[in-house]
Design a protein around this motif. Structure first.
Motif, PDB file in Angstrom:
ATOM      1  N   GLU A   1       1.051  -1.225   0.186  1.00 55.35           N
ATOM      2  CA  GLU A   1      -0.071   0.032   0.046  1.00 55.35           C
ATOM      3  C   GLU A   1       0.989   1.282  -0.127  1.00 55.35           C
ATOM      4  OE1 GLU A   1      -3.211   2.009  -0.739  1.00 55.35           O
ATOM      5  OE2 GLU A   1      -3.414  -0.115  -0.431  1.00 55.35           O
ATOM      6  N   THR A   2       2.083   1.304   0.481  1.00 57.42           N
ATOM      7  CA  THR A   2       2.784   2.367   0.676  1.00 57.42           C
ATOM      8  C   THR A   2       3.910   2.589  -0.502  1.00 57.42           C
ATOM      9  OG1 THR A   2       2.837   2.302   3.207  1.00 57.42           O
ATOM     10  CG2 THR A   2       4.975   3.445   1.843  1.00 57.42           C
ATOM     11  N   HIS A   3       4.013   1.340  -1.342  1.00 57.53           N
ATOM     12  CA  HIS A   3       5.083   1.369  -2.344  1.00 57.53           C
ATOM     13  C   HIS A   3       4.394   0.739  -3.657  1.00 57.53           C
ATOM     14  CE1 HIS A   3       7.685   1.112   1.300  1.00 57.53           C
ATOM     15  NE2 HIS A   3       8.224   1.774   0.404  1.00 57.53           N
ATOM     16  N   LYS A   4       3.429   1.473  -4.105  1.00 54.71           N
ATOM     17  CA  LYS A   4       2.465   1.062  -4.885  1.00 54.71           C
ATOM     18  C   LYS A   4       3.137   1.069  -6.334  1.00 54.71           C
ATOM     19  CE  LYS A   4      -1.295   3.230  -2.646  1.00 54.71           C
ATOM     20  NZ  LYS A   4      -2.503   3.736  -2.876  1.00 54.71           N
ATOM     21  N   LEU A   5       2.387  -0.100  -7.101  1.00 52.47           N
ATOM     22  CA  LEU A   5       2.591  -0.288  -8.596  1.00 52.47           C
ATOM     23  C   LEU A   5       1.623   0.546  -9.314  1.00 52.47           C
ATOM     24  CD1 LEU A   5       3.102  -3.982  -8.580  1.00 52.47           C
ATOM     25  CD2 LEU A   5       4.835  -2.633  -9.405  1.00 52.47           C
ATOM     26  N   ARG A   6       2.149   1.152 -10.273  1.00 52.35           N
ATOM     27  CA  ARG A   6       1.206   2.078 -11.234  1.00 52.35           C
ATOM     28  C   ARG A   6       1.574   1.486 -12.672  1.00 52.35           C
ATOM     29  NH1 ARG A   6       2.824   6.660 -14.005  1.00 52.35           N
ATOM     30  NH2 ARG A   6       4.710   7.614 -13.301  1.00 52.35           N
ATOM     31  N   PHE A   7       0.794   1.975 -13.766  1.00 55.00           N
ATOM     32  CA  PHE A   7       1.028   1.551 -14.938  1.00 55.00           C
ATOM     33  C   PHE A   7       0.743   2.620 -15.736  1.00 55.00           C
ATOM     34  CE2 PHE A   7       0.386  -2.133 -12.352  1.00 55.00           C
ATOM     35  CZ  PHE A   7       1.446  -3.112 -12.946  1.00 55.00           C
ATOM     36  N   SER A   8       1.633   3.429 -16.298  1.00 58.68           N
ATOM     37  CA  SER A   8       1.288   4.566 -17.136  1.00 58.68           C
ATOM     38  C   SER A   8       1.119   4.348 -18.710  1.00 58.68           C
ATOM     39  CB  SER A   8       2.753   5.417 -17.040  1.00 58.68           C
ATOM     40  OG  SER A   8       2.679   6.379 -18.154  1.00 58.68           O
ATOM     41  N   SER A   9       0.378   5.029 -19.387  1.00 53.82           N
ATOM     42  CA  SER A   9       0.078   4.802 -20.909  1.00 53.82           C
ATOM     43  C   SER A   9       0.454   5.964 -21.614  1.00 53.82           C
ATOM     44  CB  SER A   9      -1.356   4.467 -20.981  1.00 53.82           C
ATOM     45  OG  SER A   9      -2.246   5.690 -20.664  1.00 53.82           O
ATOM     46  N   ASP A  10       1.259   6.717 -20.875  1.00 54.03           N
ATOM     47  CA  ASP A  10       1.766   8.152 -21.555  1.00 54.03           C
ATOM     48  C   ASP A  10       2.619   7.854 -22.614  1.00 54.03           C
ATOM     49  OD1 ASP A  10       0.277   9.357 -19.622  1.00 54.03           O
ATOM     50  OD2 ASP A  10       2.139   9.754 -18.098  1.00 54.03           O
ATOM     51  N   HIS A  11       3.012   6.594 -22.786  1.00 54.19           N
ATOM     52  CA  HIS A  11       4.132   6.067 -24.109  1.00 54.19           C
ATOM     53  C   HIS A  11       3.601   5.407 -24.904  1.00 54.19           C
ATOM     54  CE1 HIS A  11       7.444   7.971 -21.347  1.00 54.19           C
ATOM     55  NE2 HIS A  11       6.906   7.554 -20.253  1.00 54.19           N
ATOM     56  N   ASP A  12       4.204   5.116 -25.876  1.00 49.71           N
ATOM     57  CA  ASP A  12       3.783   3.986 -26.809  1.00 49.71           C
ATOM     58  C   ASP A  12       3.509   2.628 -26.335  1.00 49.71           C
ATOM     59  OD1 ASP A  12       3.629   6.147 -28.871  1.00 49.71           O
ATOM     60  OD2 ASP A  12       5.757   5.453 -29.659  1.00 49.71           O
ATOM     61  N   ASN A  13       4.469   2.275 -25.463  1.00 46.77           N
ATOM     62  CA  ASN A  13       4.202   1.165 -24.851  1.00 46.77           C
ATOM     63  C   ASN A  13       3.825   1.538 -23.332  1.00 46.77           C
ATOM     64  OD1 ASN A  13       5.101  -0.421 -26.756  1.00 46.77           O
ATOM     65  ND2 ASN A  13       7.142   0.237 -26.626  1.00 46.77           N
ATOM     66  N   PRO A  14       3.147   0.580 -22.691  1.00 50.56           N
ATOM     67  CA  PRO A  14       2.997   0.636 -21.175  1.00 50.56           C
ATOM     68  C   PRO A  14       4.151   0.747 -20.285  1.00 50.56           C
ATOM     69  CG  PRO A  14       1.994  -1.413 -22.031  1.00 50.56           C
ATOM     70  CD  PRO A  14       2.632  -0.838 -23.138  1.00 50.56           C
ATOM     71  N   ARG A  15       4.221   1.670 -19.231  1.00 51.32           N
ATOM     72  CA  ARG A  15       5.403   1.673 -18.643  1.00 51.32           C
ATOM     73  C   ARG A  15       4.952   1.296 -17.226  1.00 51.32           C
ATOM     74  NH1 ARG A  15      10.397   2.409 -20.429  1.00 51.32           N
ATOM     75  NH2 ARG A  15      10.633   3.893 -18.908  1.00 51.32           N
ATOM     76  N   PRO A  16       5.306   0.447 -16.471  1.00 51.86           N
ATOM     77  CA  PRO A  16       4.991  -0.149 -14.990  1.00 51.86           C
ATOM     78  C   PRO A  16       6.141   0.921 -14.252  1.00 51.86           C
ATOM     79  CG  PRO A  16       6.124  -1.717 -16.160  1.00 51.86           C
ATOM     80  CD  PRO A  16       6.127  -0.749 -17.293  1.00 51.86           C
ATOM     81  N   TYR A  17       5.636   1.198 -12.956  1.00 51.51           N
ATOM     82  CA  TYR A  17       6.509   2.143 -12.085  1.00 51.51           C
ATOM     83  C   TYR A  17       6.066   1.441 -10.663  1.00 51.51           C
ATOM     84  CZ  TYR A  17       7.406   5.227 -15.803  1.00 51.51           C
ATOM     85  OH  TYR A  17       7.662   6.094 -17.061  1.00 51.51           O
ATOM     86  N   LEU A  18       7.197   1.718  -9.865  1.00 50.90           N
ATOM     87  CA  LEU A  18       7.168   1.238  -8.377  1.00 50.90           C
ATOM     88  C   LEU A  18       7.532   2.556  -7.675  1.00 50.90           C
ATOM     89  CD1 LEU A  18       6.617  -1.051  -6.079  1.00 50.90           C
ATOM     90  CD2 LEU A  18       9.205  -1.417  -6.638  1.00 50.90           C
ATOM     91  N   HIS A  19       6.630   2.639  -6.643  1.00 53.55           N
ATOM     92  CA  HIS A  19       7.091   3.803  -5.716  1.00 53.55           C
ATOM     93  C   HIS A  19       8.017   3.364  -4.822  1.00 53.55           C
ATOM     94  CE1 HIS A  19       6.735   6.194  -2.221  1.00 53.55           C
ATOM     95  NE2 HIS A  19       6.606   7.248  -3.023  1.00 53.55           N
ATOM     96  N   VAL A  20       9.228   3.946  -4.585  1.00 50.30           N
ATOM     97  CA  VAL A  20      10.299   3.827  -4.080  1.00 50.30           C
ATOM     98  C   VAL A  20      10.348   4.386  -2.541  1.00 50.30           C
ATOM     99  CG1 VAL A  20      12.919   3.575  -3.667  1.00 50.30           C
ATOM    100  CG2 VAL A  20      11.832   3.140  -5.931  1.00 50.30           C
ATOM    101  N   ARG A  21      10.355   5.695  -2.657  1.00 52.10           N
ATOM    102  CA  ARG A  21      10.310   6.543  -1.417  1.00 52.10           C
ATOM    103  C   ARG A  21       9.947   8.105  -1.749  1.00 52.10           C
ATOM    104  NH1 ARG A  21      16.012   5.704  -2.073  1.00 52.10           N
ATOM    105  NH2 ARG A  21      16.915   7.369  -2.346  1.00 52.10           N
ATOM    106  N   GLY A  22       9.505   8.870  -1.016  1.00 52.42           N
ATOM    107  CA  GLY A  22       9.407  10.347  -1.127  1.00 52.42           C
ATOM    108  C   GLY A  22       9.045  10.686  -2.738  1.00 52.42           C
ATOM    109  N   GLY A  23       8.106  10.257  -3.369  1.00 46.01           N
ATOM    110  CA  GLY A  23       8.127  10.544  -4.823  1.00 46.01           C
ATOM    111  C   GLY A  23       8.870   9.717  -5.949  1.00 46.01           C
ATOM    112  N   LEU A  24       9.767   9.311  -5.393  1.00 40.15           N
ATOM    113  CA  LEU A  24      10.864   8.642  -6.225  1.00 40.15           C
ATOM    114  C   LEU A  24      10.312   7.073  -6.688  1.00 40.15           C
ATOM    115  CD1 LEU A  24      14.156   9.220  -4.325  1.00 40.15           C
ATOM    116  CD2 LEU A  24      13.112  10.588  -6.293  1.00 40.15           C
ATOM    117  N   GLU A  25      10.499   6.909  -7.848  1.00 37.73           N
ATOM    118  CA  GLU A  25      10.048   5.694  -8.666  1.00 37.73           C
ATOM    119  C   GLU A  25      10.882   4.825  -9.386  1.00 37.73           C
ATOM    120  OE1 GLU A  25       5.337   6.518  -9.700  1.00 37.73           O
ATOM    121  OE2 GLU A  25       6.751   7.407 -10.878  1.00 37.73           O
ATOM    122  N   ALA A  26      10.768   3.583  -9.500  1.00 38.35           N
ATOM    123  CA  ALA A  26      11.603   2.757 -10.334  1.00 38.35           C
ATOM    124  C   ALA A  26      10.647   2.426 -11.475  1.00 38.35           C
ATOM    125  CB  ALA A  26      12.170   1.630  -9.444  1.00 38.35           C
ATOM    126  N   VAL A  27      11.044   2.358 -12.730  1.00 36.48           N
ATOM    127  CA  VAL A  27      10.497   1.665 -13.670  1.00 36.48           C
ATOM    128  C   VAL A  27      10.851   0.163 -13.776  1.00 36.48           C
ATOM    129  CG1 VAL A  27      12.520   2.212 -15.488  1.00 36.48           C
ATOM    130  CG2 VAL A  27      10.114   2.148 -16.298  1.00 36.48           C
TER     131      VAL A  27
END
Length: 188
Positions: free
Chosen positions: A126-152
């Motif tokens: 719940e704190t380190h959420k996965l999100r899936f962005s469709s802003d790019h031609d291909n879906p880009r999945p991200y993981l919240h790491v800390r303080g607004g920082l993410e990992a693709v």
């Protein structure tokens, strides 16, 4: 003390991974407000490679050290922060890349842990959420790491995650981890 990377996730149980995550001590960069500012002349490329003055930083221990003082600012820019100095750093996409994933369970009982390109460990919850962005031609999945920082998520990690979601065949389509549900746009 020399840097030793953590063992491969596959050799650890999720309980052992959780203990390692808990043991990670990071500087309180969100509490620091240094008056001296400048430009670090550093950049983090889309693939997670760190550069200084146009040259890749080859020492993993240096990248790992810098990553612990990285902070996302209120204006969504990024900075390397110490108690005395704040230096801007360019980030092309996400500052981290999730390069490895460990899975335990399935469906609502699934638990996922990720190793970043900096060898830090993050458990999707719940704190380190996965999100899936469709802003790019291909879906880009991200993981919240800390303080607004993410990992693709690296492509191979994303494919592994998508295969698990397809096997679970949930409605709505998505994946569970540590009691949190993360919806995924179903591939066509």
């Amino acid at each position: 003390m020399p840097y030793t990377p953590p063992p491969e996730l596959a050799s650890l149980s999720l309980t052992e991974i959780a203990e390692l995550v808990e043991a990670q001590k990071l500087p309180p960069v969100d509490q620091w407000d240094p008056q001296e500012t400048g430009n670090s002349e550093m950049r983090i490329a889309t693939d997670g490679t760190w550069y200084h003055q146009g040259e890749p930083i080859k020492r993993r221990a240096m990248v790992r050290a810098f990553s612990t003082i990285l902070r996302q600012e209120a204006d969504n820019s990024y900075a390397l922060v110490t108690p005395y100095q704040k230096l801007s750093i360019e980030v092309e996409d996400a500052p981290f890349v999730a390069v490895e994933m460990e899975n335990e369970g399935s469906g609502e009982n699934r638990k996922l842990a990720f190793r970043l390109n900096t060898d830090h460990l993050v458990i999707a919850d719940e704190t380190h959420k996965l999100r899936f962005s469709s802003d790019h031609d291909n879906p880009r999945p991200y993981l919240h790491v800390r303080g607004g920082l993410e990992a693709v998520l690296a492509r191979n990690v994303y494919y592994e995650l998508a295969e698990m979601a397809l096997a679970d065949d949930l409605s709505p389509f998505g994946i569970w981890s540590h009691g949190a549900f993360f919806p995924i746009d179903r591939p066509e």
